[in-house]
Design a protein around this motif. Structure first.
Motif, mmCIF file in Angstrom:
data_model
loop_
_atom_site.group_PDB
_atom_site.id
_atom_site.type_symbol
_atom_site.label_atom_id
_atom_site.label_comp_id
_atom_site.label_asym_id
_atom_site.label_seq_id
_atom_site.Cartn_x
_atom_site.Cartn_y
_atom_site.Cartn_z
ATOM 1 N N LEU A 147 0.833 -1.210 0.000
ATOM 2 C CA LEU A 147 0.000 0.000 0.000
ATOM 3 C C LEU A 147 0.863 1.254 0.000
ATOM 4 C CD1 LEU A 147 -2.957 -0.709 2.468
ATOM 5 C CD2 LEU A 147 -3.047 -0.533 -0.020
ATOM 6 N N ASP A 148 1.959 1.219 0.750
ATOM 7 C CA ASP A 148 2.859 2.376 0.815
ATOM 8 C C ASP A 148 3.452 2.710 -0.547
ATOM 9 O OD1 ASP A 148 2.524 2.949 3.512
ATOM 10 O OD2 ASP A 148 4.150 1.607 4.129
ATOM 11 N N ARG A 149 3.522 1.737 -1.438
ATOM 12 C CA ARG A 149 4.098 1.957 -2.770
ATOM 13 C C ARG A 149 3.096 2.518 -3.780
ATOM 14 N NH1 ARG A 149 7.087 -2.859 -1.412
ATOM 15 N NH2 ARG A 149 5.608 -4.190 -2.498
ATOM 16 N N ILE A 150 1.840 2.622 -3.405
ATOM 17 C CA ILE A 150 0.843 3.186 -4.324
ATOM 18 C C ILE A 150 1.102 4.688 -4.439
ATOM 19 C CG2 ILE A 150 -1.609 3.683 -4.668
ATOM 20 C CD1 ILE A 150 -2.224 1.020 -3.325
ATOM 21 N N PRO A 151 1.214 5.198 -5.669
ATOM 22 C CA PRO A 151 1.492 6.623 -5.861
ATOM 23 C C PRO A 151 0.459 7.509 -5.164
ATOM 24 C CG PRO A 151 1.667 5.437 -7.933
ATOM 25 C CD PRO A 151 1.110 4.477 -6.936
ATOM 26 N N ASN A 152 0.965 8.583 -4.548
ATOM 27 C CA ASN A 152 0.150 9.585 -3.852
ATOM 28 C C ASN A 152 -0.601 9.040 -2.635
ATOM 29 O OD1 ASN A 152 0.875 11.567 -5.790
ATOM 30 N ND2 ASN A 152 -0.670 10.731 -7.164
ATOM 31 N N GLY A 176 -0.485 8.400 1.220
ATOM 32 C CA GLY A 176 0.250 8.765 2.414
ATOM 33 C C GLY A 176 -0.044 7.809 3.552
ATOM 34 N N SER A 177 0.638 8.016 4.649
ATOM 35 C CA SER A 177 0.445 7.148 5.809
ATOM 36 C C SER A 177 -0.970 7.273 6.374
ATOM 37 C CB SER A 177 1.485 7.453 6.888
ATOM 38 O OG SER A 177 1.358 8.784 7.325
ATOM 39 N N LYS A 178 -1.590 8.452 6.244
ATOM 40 C CA LYS A 178 -2.966 8.615 6.725
ATOM 41 C C LYS A 178 -3.929 7.722 5.945
ATOM 42 C CE LYS A 178 -2.777 13.268 8.612
ATOM 43 N NZ LYS A 178 -3.325 14.625 8.546
ATOM 44 N N SER A 179 -3.726 7.619 4.649
ATOM 45 C CA SER A 179 -4.573 6.754 3.830
ATOM 46 C C SER A 179 -4.425 5.303 4.255
ATOM 47 C CB SER A 179 -4.215 6.885 2.344
ATOM 48 O OG SER A 179 -4.483 8.177 1.876
ATOM 49 N N VAL A 180 -3.192 4.885 4.456
ATOM 50 C CA VAL A 180 -2.929 3.503 4.860
ATOM 51 C C VAL A 180 -3.532 3.235 6.238
ATOM 52 C CG1 VAL A 180 -1.135 1.805 5.377
ATOM 53 C CG2 VAL A 180 -0.865 3.351 3.422
ATOM 54 N N GLU A 181 -3.350 4.156 7.169
ATOM 55 C CA GLU A 181 -3.905 3.978 8.516
ATOM 56 C C GLU A 181 -5.429 3.901 8.475
ATOM 57 O OE1 GLU A 181 -2.426 3.288 11.361
ATOM 58 O OE2 GLU A 181 -0.497 3.316 10.330
#
Length: 92
Positions: A58-63, A65-70
């Motif tokens: 998920l961290d490698r998806i362009p644009n 951020g950590s907030k999106s992943v969290e």
């Protein structure tokens, strides 16, 4: 699920809910539009595909951020689901 006078096996009910959730589109999750767009652009259209990813993927998806992943982790947890662990082998 419709109400019934016949008691249903709660484990069966939980499994049915999980099955429906896995078959649903990521757009149906309580995520913001930007996060859903990022997932869809990365080819992740269904919740079943999302839970096959690791946090690192998920961290490698362009644009993304950590907030999106969290937020993804939080929403999946609310539905009793989680991302694939980075140390587990893929089930593909």
């Amino acid at each position: 699920m419709a109400r019934t006078r016949i008691p249903l096996d709660q484990q069966w009910v939980a499994e049915q809910k999980k099955t429906r959730m896995l078959a649903s589109a990521v757009a149906e999750l309580e995520l913001d539009v930007r996060t859903v767009n990022g997932l869809e652009e990365a080819g992740v259209l269904y919740v079943s595909e999302l839970i096959e990813l690791t946090r690192a993927e998920l961290d490698r998806i362009p644009n993304f951020g950590s907030k999106s992943v969290e937020r993804i982790i939080q929403v999946l947890g609310e539905h009793g689901l989680a991302l694939r662990s980075s140390w587990s082998s893929p089930a593909r």
